[in-house]
Design a protein around this motif. Structure first.
Motif, PDB file in Angstrom:
ATOM      1  N   LEU A 247       0.837  -1.109  -0.014  1.00  0.00           N
ATOM      2  CA  LEU A 247       0.061   0.066   0.026  1.00  0.00           C
ATOM      3  C   LEU A 247       0.907   1.263  -0.095  1.00  0.00           C
ATOM      4  CD1 LEU A 247      -2.894  -1.027   2.667  1.00  0.00           C
ATOM      5  CD2 LEU A 247      -2.668  -1.349   0.112  1.00  0.00           C
ATOM      6  N   GLY A 248       2.330   1.050   0.360  1.00  0.00           N
ATOM      7  CA  GLY A 248       3.088   2.136   0.409  1.00  0.00           C
ATOM      8  C   GLY A 248       2.790   3.169   1.434  1.00  0.00           C
ATOM      9  N   ALA A 252       4.835   5.464  10.403  1.00  0.00           N
ATOM     10  CA  ALA A 252       3.746   6.246  11.032  1.00  0.00           C
ATOM     11  C   ALA A 252       2.428   6.066  10.749  1.00  0.00           C
ATOM     12  CB  ALA A 252       4.155   7.690  10.882  1.00  0.00           C
ATOM     13  N   ASP A 253       2.075   5.901   9.641  1.00  0.00           N
ATOM     14  CA  ASP A 253       0.678   5.612   9.291  1.00  0.00           C
ATOM     15  C   ASP A 253       0.250   4.127   9.976  1.00  0.00           C
ATOM     16  OD1 ASP A 253       0.347   7.599   7.368  1.00  0.00           O
ATOM     17  OD2 ASP A 253       1.024   6.673   5.721  1.00  0.00           O
ATOM     18  N   SER A 304      -5.891   2.364   0.016  1.00  0.00           N
ATOM     19  CA  SER A 304      -5.591   3.622   0.596  1.00  0.00           C
ATOM     20  C   SER A 304      -5.499   3.493   2.279  1.00  0.00           C
ATOM     21  CB  SER A 304      -6.498   4.628   0.228  1.00  0.00           C
ATOM     22  OG  SER A 304      -7.870   4.379   0.959  1.00  0.00           O
ATOM     23  N   PHE A 305      -5.151   4.583   2.903  1.00  0.00           N
ATOM     24  CA  PHE A 305      -4.884   4.508   4.366  1.00  0.00           C
ATOM     25  C   PHE A 305      -6.393   4.604   4.892  1.00  0.00           C
ATOM     26  CE2 PHE A 305      -5.168   6.905   8.311  1.00  0.00           C
ATOM     27  CZ  PHE A 305      -4.437   6.257   8.864  1.00  0.00           C
ATOM     28  N   THR A 306      -7.231   5.414   4.241  1.00  0.00           N
ATOM     29  CA  THR A 306      -8.596   5.423   4.723  1.00  0.00           C
ATOM     30  C   THR A 306      -9.297   4.180   4.618  1.00  0.00           C
ATOM     31  OG1 THR A 306      -8.715   7.797   3.930  1.00  0.00           O
ATOM     32  CG2 THR A 306     -10.870   6.635   4.265  1.00  0.00           C
ATOM     33  N   SER A 307      -9.313   3.285   3.688  1.00  0.00           N
ATOM     34  CA  SER A 307      -9.914   1.982   3.770  1.00  0.00           C
ATOM     35  C   SER A 307      -9.472   0.945   4.404  1.00  0.00           C
ATOM     36  CB  SER A 307     -10.085   1.477   1.989  1.00  0.00           C
ATOM     37  OG  SER A 307      -8.561   1.515   1.635  1.00  0.00           O
ATOM     38  N   VAL A 308      -7.994   1.184   4.579  1.00  0.00           N
ATOM     39  CA  VAL A 308      -7.499   0.316   5.602  1.00  0.00           C
ATOM     40  C   VAL A 308      -7.869   0.554   7.279  1.00  0.00           C
ATOM     41  CG1 VAL A 308      -5.217  -0.500   6.773  1.00  0.00           C
ATOM     42  CG2 VAL A 308      -5.254  -0.326   4.319  1.00  0.00           C
ATOM     43  N   GLY A 311     -11.406  -0.963   7.790  1.00  0.00           N
ATOM     44  CA  GLY A 311     -11.001  -2.564   8.057  1.00  0.00           C
ATOM     45  C   GLY A 311     -10.762  -2.441   9.486  1.00  0.00           C
ATOM     46  N   PHE A 312      -9.609  -1.846  10.006  1.00  0.00           N
ATOM     47  CA  PHE A 312      -8.929  -2.052  11.363  1.00  0.00           C
ATOM     48  C   PHE A 312      -9.927  -1.487  12.271  1.00  0.00           C
ATOM     49  CE2 PHE A 312      -4.339  -2.354  10.903  1.00  0.00           C
ATOM     50  CZ  PHE A 312      -4.188  -3.140   9.650  1.00  0.00           C
ATOM     51  N   ILE A 313     -10.687  -0.492  12.105  1.00  0.00           N
ATOM     52  CA  ILE A 313     -11.734  -0.228  13.141  1.00  0.00           C
ATOM     53  C   ILE A 313     -12.646  -1.206  13.375  1.00  0.00           C
ATOM     54  CG2 ILE A 313     -13.712   1.569  13.651  1.00  0.00           C
ATOM     55  CD1 ILE A 313     -11.951   3.787  12.110  1.00  0.00           C
TER      56      ILE A 313
END
Length: 409
Positions: A247-248, A252-253, A304-308, A311-313
């Motif tokens: 995902l690149g 920190a992300d 993207s960070f948002t979609s991950v 999923g994590f939430i």
């Protein structure tokens, strides 16, 4: 819940919270310490092998000791033993001596976990277990969120050694709290006639086999649930690589994602605690396993960070549901006089499967693109979860999910 029962529950939760909090500090610190000692990423990776190896070499016989011993005293001894081992780690300069300590720490943990499950089952009345387990999940998730943060602060203002010594202190505190809890058994040690022997070990395995044959539904639910956990662990082992290489995302992300997961778990645990009387064990397991499987699918298909993060939430929030439901199901249906043997024997097979699946996902990731490997694992996780949910909701098996003493323990 009477005052004595409430006091015991609070003490037990405080002891679990203290020990878990220390574990998460230690988890960060030991990786840093090994890297400082060896300057080797391979040596750090070796830390993760000790646990499964120790489980395989220990759990096939540890249950026989657990069921023949005084549970509270065995947990106290395990905590003190772990405190001593952790305390000497910062003085060691050889990676092999550190590995040896970590191996014996894992052995002690292989004793402690089934023993604590048995003790909790005996101490907490059946109708109160779901509520207790929801609070336990809340305490664990709080430690998961706060522990690494405290470890980071300690590493800035002091050193990894200090952080590790704090973990040793938490084991001592846990042992003291366990000492304050009631002694539920008359025997204080293994009796001479029940001492561990090859004959007794074979007999114990036959008892576990007999239980498995006579309680096929319970064993099937347990086995499928553990298989789901192993699939999840296999995917979790590739999280850093997937988020950064596929995902690149930055380090920190990834740290933000872990924090988001922890916050989700705390909110989920609070939800289960508040609504524990309204949510049945079946609902907790059904909703929990389904939504966690969906969370892994979203994670596997993310770009993207948002979609991950979404999923994590979901993963964090609904982990609290299935953890509480599954733990209560096991406590209500596995006989306490055999719980140590049953959980340990099944844990042996789980450790083999865990190592095999982690290696399989890692190996497959070298042949296929890692994203495809994670997608395949997440789809498998969904299929197995749906199979488990269908079993859980079978009307003819509703008796196994009763929360009163209709089922004998």
């Amino acid at each position: 819940m009477n005052q004595t029962s409430k006091k015991n529950s609070l003490l037990l939760l405080f002891g679990i919270g203290t020990s878990t909090f220390g574990d998460f500090i230690y988890l960060i610190a030991i990786n840093i310490l090994v890297l400082q000692v060896t300057n080797s990423a391979a040596a750090v990776a070796g830390l993760w092998i000790m646990g499964p190896i120790a489980s395989i070499l220990t759990k096939f016989w540890s249950g026989s000791v657990i069921d023949r011993s005084n549970k509270r005293n065995l947990m106290i001894a395990s905590d003190i033993f772990r405190a001593l081992l952790v305390a000497i780690i910062p003085f060691l300069t050889s990676i092999w001596l550190i590995y040896a300590c970590l191996f014996f720490l894992s052995v002690a943990r292989a004793f402690f976990e089934p023993t604590s499950m048995t003790y909790i089952t005996k101490l907490i009345p059946q109708e109160q277990r779901k509520k207790f387990n929801s609070y336990r999940s809340l305490v664990t998730s709080g430690a998961f969120l706060v522990g690494p943060a405290i470890a980071g602060v300690l590493l800035i203002i002091s050193s990894a050694k200090v952080a590790i010594w704090i973990n040793a202190v938490t084991f001592i505190v846990s042992a003291i709290i366990l000492f304050l809890l009631p002694n539920l058994e008359k025997n204080n040690s293994i009796s001479h006639g029940n001492a561990l022997s090859l004959t007794n070990l074979k007999q114990d395995w036959r008892h576990v086999l007999t239980f498995s044959k006579n309680s096929k539904y319970i064993v099937t639910i347990y086995a499928i649930a553990q298989f789901i956990m192993v699939i999840a662990l296999g995917m979790d082992a590739q999280e850093v690589v997937f988020t950064q290489k596929v995902l690149g995302l930055s380090e920190a992300d990834f740290g933000y994602l872990i924090s988001i997961t922890g916050i989700g778990h705390i909110i989920g645990s609070l939800t289960v605690s508040v609504f524990s009387k309204r949510l049945s064990i079946q609902q907790l397991m059904g909703i929990g396993y389904l939504m966690v499987a969906i969370g892994y699918l979203i994670y596997a298909l993310s770009f993207s960070f948002t979609s991950v993060a979404v999923g994590f939430i979901i993963l964090g929030y609904f982990n609290a549901f299935y953890n509480t439901g599954f733990m209560t199901f096991v406590q209500n249906n596995v006989p306490t006089d055999m719980m140590g043997r049953i959980l340990s024997v099944f844990g042996t097979f789980q450790s083999f499967l865990q190592i095999a699946l982690i290696l399989l996902i890692g190996f497959t990731g070298e042949i296929l693109e890692l994203r495809y490997t994670i997608i395949i694992a997440s789809v498998l996780n969904m299929v197995v979860s749906l199979a488990l949910i269908l079993l859980v909701y079978r009307p003819s098996r509703a008796i196994y999910f009763k929360e009163t003493n209709e089922l004998s323990n």
